[in-house]
Design a protein around this motif. Structure first.
Motif, PDB file in Angstrom:
ATOM      1  N   ARG A  90      -9.550 -16.963  -6.756  1.00  0.00           N
ATOM      2  CA  ARG A  90     -10.848 -16.488  -6.277  1.00  0.00           C
ATOM      3  C   ARG A  90     -11.319 -15.255  -7.064  1.00  0.00           C
ATOM      4  O   ARG A  90     -12.442 -15.259  -7.586  1.00  0.00           O
TER       5      ARG A  90
ATOM      6  N   ALA B 211     -15.974 -24.695  -5.876  1.00  0.00           N
ATOM      7  CA  ALA B 211     -14.566 -24.312  -5.777  1.00  0.00           C
ATOM      8  C   ALA B 211     -13.989 -25.033  -4.566  1.00  0.00           C
ATOM      9  O   ALA B 211     -14.638 -25.127  -3.522  1.00  0.00           O
TER      10      ALA B 211
ATOM     11  N   ASP C 278     -10.513 -25.614  -2.034  1.00  0.00           N
ATOM     12  CA  ASP C 278      -9.178 -25.245  -1.587  1.00  0.00           C
ATOM     13  C   ASP C 278      -8.190 -26.372  -1.856  1.00  0.00           C
ATOM     14  O   ASP C 278      -8.582 -27.533  -2.082  1.00  0.00           O
TER      15      ASP C 278
ATOM     16  N   TYR D 109      -8.412 -23.028  -4.720  1.00  0.00           N
ATOM     17  CA  TYR D 109      -9.161 -21.797  -4.454  1.00  0.00           C
ATOM     18  C   TYR D 109      -8.452 -20.894  -3.447  1.00  0.00           C
ATOM     19  O   TYR D 109      -8.539 -19.668  -3.526  1.00  0.00           O
ATOM     20  N   ASP D 110      -7.735 -21.513  -2.511  1.00  0.00           N
ATOM     21  CA  ASP D 110      -6.974 -20.737  -1.528  1.00  0.00           C
ATOM     22  C   ASP D 110      -5.484 -20.753  -1.812  1.00  0.00           C
ATOM     23  O   ASP D 110      -4.702 -20.150  -1.085  1.00  0.00           O
TER      24      ASP D 110
ATOM     25  N   HIS E 244     -14.671 -15.019  -9.582  1.00  0.00           N
ATOM     26  CA  HIS E 244     -15.737 -14.042  -9.362  1.00  0.00           C
ATOM     27  C   HIS E 244     -15.990 -13.216 -10.629  1.00  0.00           C
ATOM     28  O   HIS E 244     -17.147 -12.939 -10.968  1.00  0.00           O
TER      29      HIS E 244
ATOM     30  N   GLU F 240     -20.764 -17.137  -2.183  1.00  0.00           N
ATOM     31  CA  GLU F 240     -20.058 -18.361  -1.838  1.00  0.00           C
ATOM     32  C   GLU F 240     -20.736 -18.992  -0.632  1.00  0.00           C
ATOM     33  O   GLU F 240     -21.006 -18.305   0.352  1.00  0.00           O
TER      34      GLU F 240
END
Length: 231
Positions: free
Chosen positions: A167, A184, A186, A160-161, A171, A221
């Motif tokens: 991200r 989600a 990271d 996710y990161d 969305h 989130e």
């Protein structure tokens, strides 16, 4: 107890010098020296991936195995996998892996492993596979929704990161109703489902797990409490 540990990234393939998530997976089995079988079926370089797995898990207190579908160890794959304490799935192409599993009947066997209490774990594609749906780059182009095994309700998004489009693409999928609400994670973070309990852990202090969904037409989130395993 039925358990799934879904890693957004990390483990031996992404953090070879940081065994915290892999050790956490082994500890979840409750065994002093658990048998762990690696499934490298999401990649076209499975031999290298399996070798890296053996190199990493030889340093841990475990009995490592892997399952090749080109040179299977036995015709009875069900007995082989149901004899394990942990099944650990690697990353790669989720769509191709699931197609291969269905052809070999592993989708059915893994459901039996889940019901038996064998710990099911994995990174990226190996995390996506356990949910109803996932956000994936299995097909060239924009990230898309892919139906998966459905052992965990909702959806999952890894890295996710770690990838610029993860991200915003999630969305967009949520906003259009193209994917179910879910989780989600990271890189270096994992969400652990143990029956009805949900625990989030990480191998670096900054990594997080999020619950993602919609309120009306707005994507929301919720950063979940995530325990750093090195603390």
């Amino acid at each position: 107890m039925r358990q799934i540990i879904a890693m957004g990234g990390g483990g031996f393939s992404m953090e070879p010098g940081n065994p915290l998530l892999d050790q956490y997976v082994l500890n979840a089995s409750g065994r002093s020296r658990p048998s762990v079988c690696f499934l490298p079926h999401a990649t076209d370089d499975a031999s290298r991936y399996a070798l890296n797995f053996y190199t990493a898990f030889a340093r841990l207190d475990a009995r490592p195995f892997h399952l090749s579908l080109f040179t299977p160890p036995t015709a009875d794959l069900e007995s082989f996998l149901l004899g394990m304490d942990v099944i650990y799935v690697g990353g790669g192409n989720t769509k191709s892996m699931l197609a291969l599993w269905r052809e070999w009947g592993l989708d059915t066997i893994l459901r039996k492993a889940y019901d038996k209490g064998i710990v099911l774990a994995g990174i990226s594609a190996g995390a996506n596979c356990w949910f109803q749906e996932c956000s994936t780059d299995s097909i060239p182009g924009p990230y898309t929704m892919l139906p998966c095994l459905g052992l965990v309700p909702g959806s999952f998004c890894p890295h996710y990161d770690g990838e610029v489009e993860r991200r915003p693409s999630l969305h967009r999928l949520l906003s259009s109703g193209s994917i179910l609400p879910g989780y989600a994670a990271d890189n270096s973070a994992a969400v652990h489902f143990a029956d009805d309990a949900v625990t989030c852990v990480a191998s670096v202090p900054s990594a997080r797990v999020y619950r993602v969904g919609l309120e009306g037409r707005v994507v929301v989130e919720e950063a979940l409490p995530t325990r750093y395993l090195g603390a």
